[in-house]
Design an enzyme around this catalytic site. Structure first.
Site, PDB file in Angstrom:
ATOM      1  N   ASP A 136      47.338 -14.582  52.333  1.00 39.78           N
ATOM      2  CA  ASP A 136      47.044 -15.477  51.209  1.00 39.78           C
ATOM      3  C   ASP A 136      45.584 -15.919  51.224  1.00 39.78           C
ATOM      4  O   ASP A 136      45.268 -17.086  51.017  1.00 39.78           O
ATOM      5  CB  ASP A 136      47.966 -16.698  51.249  1.00 39.78           C
ATOM      6  CG  ASP A 136      47.994 -17.465  49.920  1.00 39.78           C
ATOM      7  OD1 ASP A 136      47.688 -16.854  48.874  1.00 39.78           O
ATOM      8  OD2 ASP A 136      48.297 -18.668  49.928  1.00 39.78           O
ATOM      9  N   GLY A 148      53.091 -26.776  52.539  1.00 41.90           N
ATOM     10  CA  GLY A 148      53.165 -28.050  53.239  1.00 41.90           C
ATOM     11  C   GLY A 148      52.063 -29.012  52.857  1.00 41.90           C
ATOM     12  O   GLY A 148      51.149 -28.693  52.091  1.00 41.90           O
ATOM     13  N   GLY A 185      49.596 -27.889  49.739  1.00 36.30           N
ATOM     14  CA  GLY A 185      49.624 -26.496  49.316  1.00 36.30           C
ATOM     15  C   GLY A 185      51.042 -26.046  49.034  1.00 36.30           C
ATOM     16  O   GLY A 185      51.970 -26.850  48.936  1.00 36.30           O
ATOM     17  N   LEU A 240      44.901 -34.842  53.560  1.00 32.39           N
ATOM     18  CA  LEU A 240      43.791 -33.972  53.176  1.00 32.39           C
ATOM     19  C   LEU A 240      44.096 -33.162  51.930  1.00 32.39           C
ATOM     20  O   LEU A 240      43.194 -32.818  51.174  1.00 32.39           O
ATOM     21  CB  LEU A 240      43.444 -33.020  54.328  1.00 32.39           C
ATOM     22  CG  LEU A 240      42.901 -33.666  55.607  1.00 32.39           C
ATOM     23  CD1 LEU A 240      42.705 -32.609  56.690  1.00 32.39           C
ATOM     24  CD2 LEU A 240      41.588 -34.391  55.332  1.00 32.39           C
ATOM     25  N   VAL A 255      48.966 -31.380  54.196  1.00 34.68           N
ATOM     26  CA  VAL A 255      47.989 -31.316  55.271  1.00 34.68           C
ATOM     27  C   VAL A 255      47.413 -32.714  55.507  1.00 34.68           C
ATOM     28  O   VAL A 255      46.988 -33.388  54.568  1.00 34.68           O
ATOM     29  CB  VAL A 255      46.847 -30.336  54.947  1.00 34.68           C
ATOM     30  CG1 VAL A 255      45.904 -30.220  56.137  1.00 34.68           C
ATOM     31  CG2 VAL A 255      47.415 -28.972  54.591  1.00 34.68           C
ATOM     32  N   LYS A 287      49.476 -29.546  59.403  1.00 37.64           N
ATOM     33  CA  LYS A 287      50.218 -29.114  58.210  1.00 37.64           C
ATOM     34  C   LYS A 287      51.702 -29.355  58.464  1.00 37.64           C
ATOM     35  O   LYS A 287      52.326 -28.706  59.308  1.00 37.64           O
ATOM     36  CB  LYS A 287      49.974 -27.635  57.907  1.00 37.64           C
ATOM     37  CG  LYS A 287      50.740 -27.139  56.675  1.00 37.64           C
ATOM     38  CD  LYS A 287      50.516 -25.662  56.430  1.00 37.64           C
ATOM     39  CE  LYS A 287      49.182 -25.381  55.797  1.00 37.64           C
ATOM     40  NZ  LYS A 287      49.105 -25.818  54.387  1.00 37.64           N
TER      41      LYS A 287
END
Length: 416
Positions: free
Chosen positions: A132, A22, A19, A16, A24, A38
């Site tokens: 975040d 990790g 980031g 997917l 996803v 994740k």
């Protein structure tokens, strides 16, 4: 991905996204339900302090429930591939929506503001700090927002990262107090909520774009640019993005204010002129915040100029060359003296070790991790060169090499 990969009880179907912490994946649980998984990056998984803190936080994070959050369903942090499992939301990140479709207006903005505020209130009610919140961590599905990745950045800001003096986060969405090195609390999330909604309403980052240090400087020393934000929302965002965290409303108070503003001022909001929080002499170019990943960077101070950055890069380059070159020379000289003058050989290694140890101490004081790493490599490298040359070459050969090196050094000094 090719054929579906198995990760414990879950099947990984496709990637997917990726980031700061990790990769996803879209996956299936044992019952066949779609989930988001994740898998932590290797460098994160190798940080035992970060994993221990994340393991402690996960139980609290699993208590977060609400219609606008992607709840954590499962976690495994002890295996070779640590991962978290969350509810899968089929939609697009808010950052992508703005980049492709433009700013959100009218009823869509109301739904976004109400949903994000409610999500943040649910997160804070469980005792979790998102840490975040930004457009890339908000998924829009059928016009409704869903907050993802809550608590992960806070948990993974381990002691090893904190000790280095770096800040984990995304410039432009970090609160001023966090940039100044203070701990992130719920107030910092409210600030990020304000910045996210300002971006959604205008398509511009409220503190402009540019190098992280420049954006951070504006966050600390300037007010946000809220021109183009509807008046009913601008009044709320001004308070959410106050420099003083104590002056910001709680997430629950933001929810109540949004509801009151929508009920009482919906008609006026459609006709009122745009509000400009701070006059600007020029508008900074727009940039998709999806291009601004969660990162580590040093807070505080004014942004360095291009000349200062060039000087810093030059000093780092000279330092690396000096450490590597001196390690080779010391290793050569010590190996040549090993047979006939073992005390001198040991003295050379010890003195060089003390020099690089002192330099590494200065690097730790200045929080320059690359300098400390270079010193560590230089110190171990000198010993490795000494051991390798001593075992491969005779003393006569090593003395000839020492003479050649001395001749080159004398020639360089004479030429200078």
């Amino acid at each position: 991905m090719g054929a579906p990969e198995q990760l414990d009880r879950y099947r990984l179907l496709s990637t997917l996204g990726s980031g700061g912490f990790g990769e996803v994946y879209l996956g299936l649980d044992p019952e066949g339900h779609t989930v988001a998984i994740k898998v932590l990056h290797p460098h994160v998984a190798a940080d035992s302090l970060a994993l221990a803190r994340l393991a402690r936080e996960v139980e609290t994070m699993r208590r977060v429930r609400g219609p606008h959050v992607a709840e954590i369903l499962d976690a495994s942090l002890t295996g070779p591939r640590p991962y978290l499992v969350t509810r899968y939301i089929q939609g697009r990140p808010l950052s992508t929506v703005i980049a492709e479709d433009g700013p959100i207006q009218g009823d869509g903005l109301v739904r976004l503001a109400r949903g994000l505020a409610r999500a943040l209130a649910s997160i804070h009610a469980a005792g979790v700090v998102h840490r975040d919140l930004k457009p890339a961590n908000v998924i829009l599905a059928d016009g409704e927002p869903y907050v993802i990745d809550f608590g992960i950045a806070y948990a993974l800001e381990s002691a090893s990262v904190t000790a280095s003096g770096l800040v984990v986060g995304t410039p432009g969405y970090l609160a001023p107090e966090v940039i100044d090195g203070e701990a992130a609390g719920p107030e910092a999330d409210v600030f990020a909520l304000g910045a996210t909604l300002a971006f959604a309403a205008t398509g511009r980052q409220p503190y402009g774009t540019g190098p992280p240090t420049a954006v951070a400087y504006r966050v600390v020393h300037h007010d946000p640019d809220l021109s183009g934000v509807p008046p009913w929302l601008a009044a709320i965002l001004v308070d959410c993005m106050a420099a003083d965290p104590a002056a910001r409303p709680t997430a629950a108070e933001v929810v109540a204010r949004i509801e009151a503003e929508v009920r009482g001022n919906a008609a006026a909001a459609q006709s009122a002129p745009p509000r400009r929080a701070v006059p600007r002499t020029r508008t900074l170019p727009a940039r998709n915040p999806a291009d601004e990943p969660t990162r580590e960077w040093r807070p505080g101070g004014r942004p360095p100029s291009a000349a200062e950055e060039a000087r810093r890069r030059h000093r780092r380059k000279v330092h690396r060359r000096w450490i590597i070159g001196s390690a080779l020379v010391v290793g050569l000289f010590a190996s040549a003296a090993r047979t006939h003058l073992p005390e001198l050989s040991l003295l050379l290694l010890v003195l060089y070790g003390l020099v690089v140890l002192a330099d590494a101490g200065l690097g730790m004081f200045e929080r320059a991790r690359d300098r400390v790493l270079t010193d560590a490599v230089g110190g171990t490298g000198a010993v490795a060169v000494w051991a390798l040359l001593s075992s491969l070459f005779s003393t006569t050969t090593l003395l000839l090499a020492v003479g050649a090196v001395l001749a080159v050094l004398i020639g360089l000094v004479a030429a200078g």
